[in-house]
Design a protein around this motif. Structure first.
Motif, PDB file in Angstrom:
ATOM      1  N   MET A   1       0.826  -1.098   0.109  1.00  0.00           N
ATOM      2  CA  MET A   1       0.046   0.029  -0.131  1.00  0.00           C
ATOM      3  C   MET A   1       0.895   1.188  -0.107  1.00  0.00           C
ATOM      4  SD  MET A   1      -3.248  -0.838  -0.216  1.00  0.00           S
ATOM      5  CE  MET A   1      -4.342   0.318   0.629  1.00  0.00           C
ATOM      6  N   PHE A   2       0.859   2.189   0.956  1.00  0.00           N
ATOM      7  CA  PHE A   2       1.407   3.289   1.022  1.00  0.00           C
ATOM      8  C   PHE A   2       1.829   3.671   2.417  1.00  0.00           C
ATOM      9  CE2 PHE A   2      -2.923   3.908  -0.060  1.00  0.00           C
ATOM     10  CZ  PHE A   2      -3.526   4.208   1.378  1.00  0.00           C
ATOM     11  N   PRO A   3       3.095   4.278   2.720  1.00  0.00           N
ATOM     12  CA  PRO A   3       3.442   4.787   3.920  1.00  0.00           C
ATOM     13  C   PRO A   3       2.753   5.981   4.223  1.00  0.00           C
ATOM     14  CG  PRO A   3       5.227   5.462   2.370  1.00  0.00           C
ATOM     15  CD  PRO A   3       4.187   4.539   1.593  1.00  0.00           C
ATOM     16  N   LYS A   4       2.106   6.189   5.502  1.00  0.00           N
ATOM     17  CA  LYS A   4       1.509   7.372   6.093  1.00  0.00           C
ATOM     18  C   LYS A   4       2.500   8.502   6.546  1.00  0.00           C
ATOM     19  CE  LYS A   4      -3.298   6.148   6.259  1.00  0.00           C
ATOM     20  NZ  LYS A   4      -4.447   6.062   7.003  1.00  0.00           N
ATOM     21  N   ASN A   5       3.656   7.984   6.839  1.00  0.00           N
ATOM     22  CA  ASN A   5       4.713   9.087   7.744  1.00  0.00           C
ATOM     23  C   ASN A   5       5.514   9.577   6.827  1.00  0.00           C
ATOM     24  OD1 ASN A   5       3.329   8.538  10.212  1.00  0.00           O
ATOM     25  ND2 ASN A   5       4.770   6.859  10.720  1.00  0.00           N
ATOM     26  N   ALA A   6       4.924  10.288   5.989  1.00  0.00           N
ATOM     27  CA  ALA A   6       5.852  10.833   4.827  1.00  0.00           C
ATOM     28  C   ALA A   6       4.972  12.066   4.445  1.00  0.00           C
ATOM     29  CB  ALA A   6       5.778   9.863   3.644  1.00  0.00           C
ATOM     30  N   TRP A   7       5.779  12.932   3.510  1.00  0.00           N
ATOM     31  CA  TRP A   7       5.078  14.279   3.015  1.00  0.00           C
ATOM     32  C   TRP A   7       4.727  14.127   1.436  1.00  0.00           C
ATOM     33  CZ3 TRP A   7       3.981  18.219   5.682  1.00  0.00           C
ATOM     34  CH2 TRP A   7       4.641  18.394   7.039  1.00  0.00           C
ATOM     35  N   TYR A   8       3.194  14.293   1.351  1.00  0.00           N
ATOM     36  CA  TYR A   8       2.996  14.145  -0.157  1.00  0.00           C
ATOM     37  C   TYR A   8       2.381  15.558  -0.472  1.00  0.00           C
ATOM     38  CZ  TYR A   8       2.532   9.204   0.829  1.00  0.00           C
ATOM     39  OH  TYR A   8       2.704   7.803   1.080  1.00  0.00           O
ATOM     40  N   VAL A   9       2.331  15.773  -1.680  1.00  0.00           N
ATOM     41  CA  VAL A   9       1.910  16.869  -2.380  1.00  0.00           C
ATOM     42  C   VAL A   9       0.037  16.793  -2.427  1.00  0.00           C
ATOM     43  CG1 VAL A   9       1.444  18.068  -4.583  1.00  0.00           C
ATOM     44  CG2 VAL A   9       3.686  17.384  -3.936  1.00  0.00           C
ATOM     45  N   ALA A  10      -0.361  17.560  -1.662  1.00  0.00           N
ATOM     46  CA  ALA A  10      -1.841  17.686  -1.783  1.00  0.00           C
ATOM     47  C   ALA A  10      -2.421  18.187  -2.591  1.00  0.00           C
ATOM     48  CB  ALA A  10      -2.254  18.048  -0.363  1.00  0.00           C
ATOM     49  N   CYS A  11      -2.221  19.602  -2.828  1.00  0.00           N
ATOM     50  CA  CYS A  11      -2.805  20.240  -3.702  1.00  0.00           C
ATOM     51  C   CYS A  11      -1.892  21.557  -4.257  1.00  0.00           C
ATOM     52  CB  CYS A  11      -4.150  21.033  -3.133  1.00  0.00           C
ATOM     53  SG  CYS A  11      -3.844  22.100  -1.963  1.00  0.00           S
ATOM     54  N   THR A  12      -2.306  22.236  -5.229  1.00  0.00           N
ATOM     55  CA  THR A  12      -1.548  23.558  -5.719  1.00  0.00           C
ATOM     56  C   THR A  12      -2.249  24.602  -4.993  1.00  0.00           C
ATOM     57  OG1 THR A  12      -2.767  23.607  -7.803  1.00  0.00           O
ATOM     58  CG2 THR A  12      -0.687  22.768  -7.850  1.00  0.00           C
ATOM     59  N   PRO A  13      -1.551  25.669  -4.640  1.00  0.00           N
ATOM     60  CA  PRO A  13      -2.013  26.636  -3.867  1.00  0.00           C
ATOM     61  C   PRO A  13      -3.464  27.318  -4.386  1.00  0.00           C
ATOM     62  CG  PRO A  13       0.423  27.068  -4.040  1.00  0.00           C
ATOM     63  CD  PRO A  13      -0.253  25.802  -4.930  1.00  0.00           C
ATOM     64  N   ASP A  14      -3.374  27.505  -5.898  1.00  0.00           N
ATOM     65  CA  ASP A  14      -4.607  28.048  -6.287  1.00  0.00           C
ATOM     66  C   ASP A  14      -5.901  27.233  -6.266  1.00  0.00           C
ATOM     67  OD1 ASP A  14      -3.034  26.273  -8.638  1.00  0.00           O
ATOM     68  OD2 ASP A  14      -5.151  26.539  -9.015  1.00  0.00           O
ATOM     69  N   GLU A  15      -5.757  25.951  -5.799  1.00  0.00           N
ATOM     70  CA  GLU A  15      -6.852  25.112  -5.408  1.00  0.00           C
ATOM     71  C   GLU A  15      -7.885  25.625  -4.153  1.00  0.00           C
ATOM     72  OE1 GLU A  15      -6.806  20.944  -6.958  1.00  0.00           O
ATOM     73  OE2 GLU A  15      -4.902  21.178  -6.432  1.00  0.00           O
ATOM     74  N   ILE A  16      -7.060  26.274  -3.461  1.00  0.00           N
ATOM     75  CA  ILE A  16      -7.523  26.723  -1.986  1.00  0.00           C
ATOM     76  C   ILE A  16      -7.546  28.146  -1.916  1.00  0.00           C
ATOM     77  CG2 ILE A  16      -7.185  24.586  -1.016  1.00  0.00           C
ATOM     78  CD1 ILE A  16      -4.729  25.769   0.373  1.00  0.00           C
ATOM     79  N   ASP A  17      -7.321  29.157  -2.964  1.00  0.00           N
ATOM     80  CA  ASP A  17      -7.210  30.400  -2.523  1.00  0.00           C
ATOM     81  C   ASP A  17      -8.537  31.042  -2.222  1.00  0.00           C
ATOM     82  OD1 ASP A  17      -4.555  30.616  -3.054  1.00  0.00           O
ATOM     83  OD2 ASP A  17      -4.722  31.209  -5.124  1.00  0.00           O
ATOM     84  N   ASP A  18      -9.577  30.564  -2.740  1.00  0.00           N
ATOM     85  CA  ASP A  18     -10.848  31.300  -2.105  1.00  0.00           C
ATOM     86  C   ASP A  18     -12.026  30.450  -1.838  1.00  0.00           C
ATOM     87  OD1 ASP A  18     -11.318  29.822  -4.553  1.00  0.00           O
ATOM     88  OD2 ASP A  18     -12.139  31.653  -5.668  1.00  0.00           O
ATOM     89  N   LYS A  19     -11.358  28.968  -1.619  1.00  0.00           N
ATOM     90  CA  LYS A  19     -12.555  28.079  -0.952  1.00  0.00           C
ATOM     91  C   LYS A  19     -11.933  27.059  -0.425  1.00  0.00           C
ATOM     92  CE  LYS A  19     -13.081  26.006  -5.489  1.00  0.00           C
ATOM     93  NZ  LYS A  19     -11.900  26.297  -6.222  1.00  0.00           N
ATOM     94  N   PRO A  20     -12.641  26.249   0.465  1.00  0.00           N
ATOM     95  CA  PRO A  20     -11.780  25.054   1.038  1.00  0.00           C
ATOM     96  C   PRO A  20     -11.690  23.809  -0.205  1.00  0.00           C
ATOM     97  CG  PRO A  20     -13.916  25.642   2.379  1.00  0.00           C
ATOM     98  CD  PRO A  20     -13.945  26.567   1.170  1.00  0.00           C
ATOM     99  N   LEU A  21     -11.027  22.841  -0.003  1.00  0.00           N
ATOM    100  CA  LEU A  21     -10.841  21.834  -0.807  1.00  0.00           C
ATOM    101  C   LEU A  21     -10.904  20.433   0.018  1.00  0.00           C
ATOM    102  CD1 LEU A  21      -9.849  20.549  -3.715  1.00  0.00           C
ATOM    103  CD2 LEU A  21      -7.799  20.821  -2.817  1.00  0.00           C
ATOM    104  N   GLY A  22     -11.683  19.637  -0.580  1.00  0.00           N
ATOM    105  CA  GLY A  22     -11.900  18.225   0.007  1.00  0.00           C
ATOM    106  C   GLY A  22     -10.924  17.380  -0.761  1.00  0.00           C
ATOM    107  N   ARG A  23     -10.111  16.606  -0.368  1.00  0.00           N
ATOM    108  CA  ARG A  23      -9.482  15.740  -0.958  1.00  0.00           C
ATOM    109  C   ARG A  23      -8.787  14.581   0.014  1.00  0.00           C
ATOM    110  NH1 ARG A  23      -5.833  18.640  -5.129  1.00  0.00           N
ATOM    111  NH2 ARG A  23      -7.754  18.262  -6.330  1.00  0.00           N
ATOM    112  N   THR A  24      -8.728  13.349  -0.577  1.00  0.00           N
ATOM    113  CA  THR A  24      -8.409  11.986   0.282  1.00  0.00           C
ATOM    114  C   THR A  24      -7.144  11.773  -0.107  1.00  0.00           C
ATOM    115  OG1 THR A  24     -10.891  11.099   0.132  1.00  0.00           O
ATOM    116  CG2 THR A  24      -9.001   9.713   0.402  1.00  0.00           C
ATOM    117  N   ILE A  25      -6.252  11.692   0.737  1.00  0.00           N
ATOM    118  CA  ILE A  25      -4.857  11.372   0.876  1.00  0.00           C
ATOM    119  C   ILE A  25      -4.488  10.317   1.457  1.00  0.00           C
ATOM    120  CG2 ILE A  25      -2.364  12.182   0.851  1.00  0.00           C
ATOM    121  CD1 ILE A  25      -4.195  14.060  -0.724  1.00  0.00           C
ATOM    122  N   CYS A  26      -4.073   9.130   1.094  1.00  0.00           N
ATOM    123  CA  CYS A  26      -3.899   7.888   1.737  1.00  0.00           C
ATOM    124  C   CYS A  26      -5.025   7.461   2.562  1.00  0.00           C
ATOM    125  CB  CYS A  26      -2.416   8.121   2.551  1.00  0.00           C
ATOM    126  SG  CYS A  26      -0.958   8.428   1.622  1.00  0.00           S
TER     127      CYS A  26
END
Length: 347
Positions: free
Chosen positions: A1-26
């Motif tokens: 599967m995937f390690p969780k104790n690690a840094w992952y790219v979640a989004c780009t800054p423009d995706e949350i500039d004016d609103k919340p963003l919901g995203r599933t990571i691991c």
């Protein structure tokens, strides 16, 4: 599967500039938003009142407001207020370490106390005015490890990308793979070949002839948990290849951040950083569009592969010499997963 104790790219800054963003990571459902000081926050995408998705709400005075009944959530996962209610006894939800760096938002989905921002993958090109970058995001219905395999063995370019970056010489050139700690490197060099369409366009973009033989290189770098940076380029033949002067070549770094969503889906942050004609925004757009078409071809193959593997879970797959980069990368991933919890290790 995937390690969780690690840094992952979640989004780009423009995706949350004016609103919340919901995203599933691991497998973690996370709501991302900006606080009043402009910093990024990340909390569990779950309202403690009735379980609504907080990411479907809004941001007010730096807090996340649930769009169902108006509960106000702080960046630490504690309820700040709710209309007509006392909130002292409300349960706390998870808050995740999050950092904005190098033009991306990074999240740590594992044990928060282990997060160290110094471990975020260093991107020298992202900090230099001598480089230009353009990229995008794909959601792909496949195990992220299939994309690791894909990027660490570029033999498939001959067959999948015939009209852009593929050429028969890729098959014919020897491949070398080496591992340095947790860094896997796969290299292929081609000499005296004609550039395929994508690279002919880049030669023209840098004012170089596109109808003469070139030396071409592909050097793939895997870094855990799932980052692949690929040094690619062509130089006029006989000018030094990989080490040719800038005036005789076009070279770039293919940027691949593979962020698992679930065991069978992923977020693919892709792009290309280049150190030639960096102020030519039209060229940046042209390269990005060409790269997008290339990755769309990969997406179709990988999603079909995922479906086939799910239909035949017991089938044994071959491991050939061209697969060495992906195999070594997977072994590093497996060691990290096992170190967190041996019970989570899945083939």
């Amino acid at each position: 599967m995937f390690p969780k104790n690690a840094w992952y790219v979640a989004c780009t800054p423009d995706e949350i500039d004016d609103k919340p963003l919901g995203r599933t990571i691991c497998n973690e459902r996370i709501a991302f938003y900006r606080r009043s000081d402009g910093q990024v926050a990340a909390v569990e995408d779950f309202c403690p009142h009735r379980g609504a998705q907080l990411s479907l709400g809004s941001v007010c005075e730096g807090n996340l407001v649930c769009g169902y009944h108006g509960l106000v959530m702080g960046c630490d996962g504690k309820t700040v207020s709710m209309p007509g209610q006392r909130v002292q006894g409300f349960p706390t939800i998870n808050a995740y370490p999050v950092v904005e760096r190098h033009g991306f938002v990074w999240v740590w989905p594992g044990e928060a106390e282990l997060a160290d921002s110094a471990a975020i993958h260093h991107l020298a090109w992202a900090e230099s005015p001598d480089w230009a970058y353009g990229g995008g995001l794909y959601h792909i219905a496949c195990d992220y490890r299939l994309m690791v395999d894909n990027l660490m063995d570029l033999t498939h370019e001959t067959y999948v990308h015939t009209g852009s970056i593929g050429q028969k010489e890729i098959d014919e050139a020897p491949v070398t793979t080496k591992t340095e700690g947790e860094h896997v490197i796969t290299s292929r060099f081609m000499h005296g070949v004609m550039a395929p369409p994508f690279w002919r366009a880049n030669l023209r973009g840098n004012g170089l002839a596109d109808d003469v033989p070139v030396d071409r290189w592909q050097v793939c770098h895997f870094h855990p948990p799932s980052h692949v940076m690929i040094e690619v380029g062509v130089a006029h033949a006989g000018k030094g290849g990989y080490d040719a002067p800038a005036k005789d070549k076009v070279s770039s770094i293919v940027v691949d951040f593979l962020t698992p969503e679930t065991g069978t889906s992923m977020w693919y942050f892709w792009g290309m950083a280049r150190n030639f004609a960096v102020k030519d925004t039209n060229l940046t757009a042209q390269i990005r569009d060409g790269q997008a078409r290339v990755f769309a071809e990969d997406t179709a193959v990988l999603e079909a592969q995922q479906r086939n593997l799910q239909r035949h879970p017991g089938r044994r797959l071959l491991m050939l010499n061209i697969d060495a980069g992906g195999v070594q990368s997977r072994r590093i991933i497996e060691r990290k997963v096992a170190a967190e919890d041996p019970r989570r290790l899945v083939a």
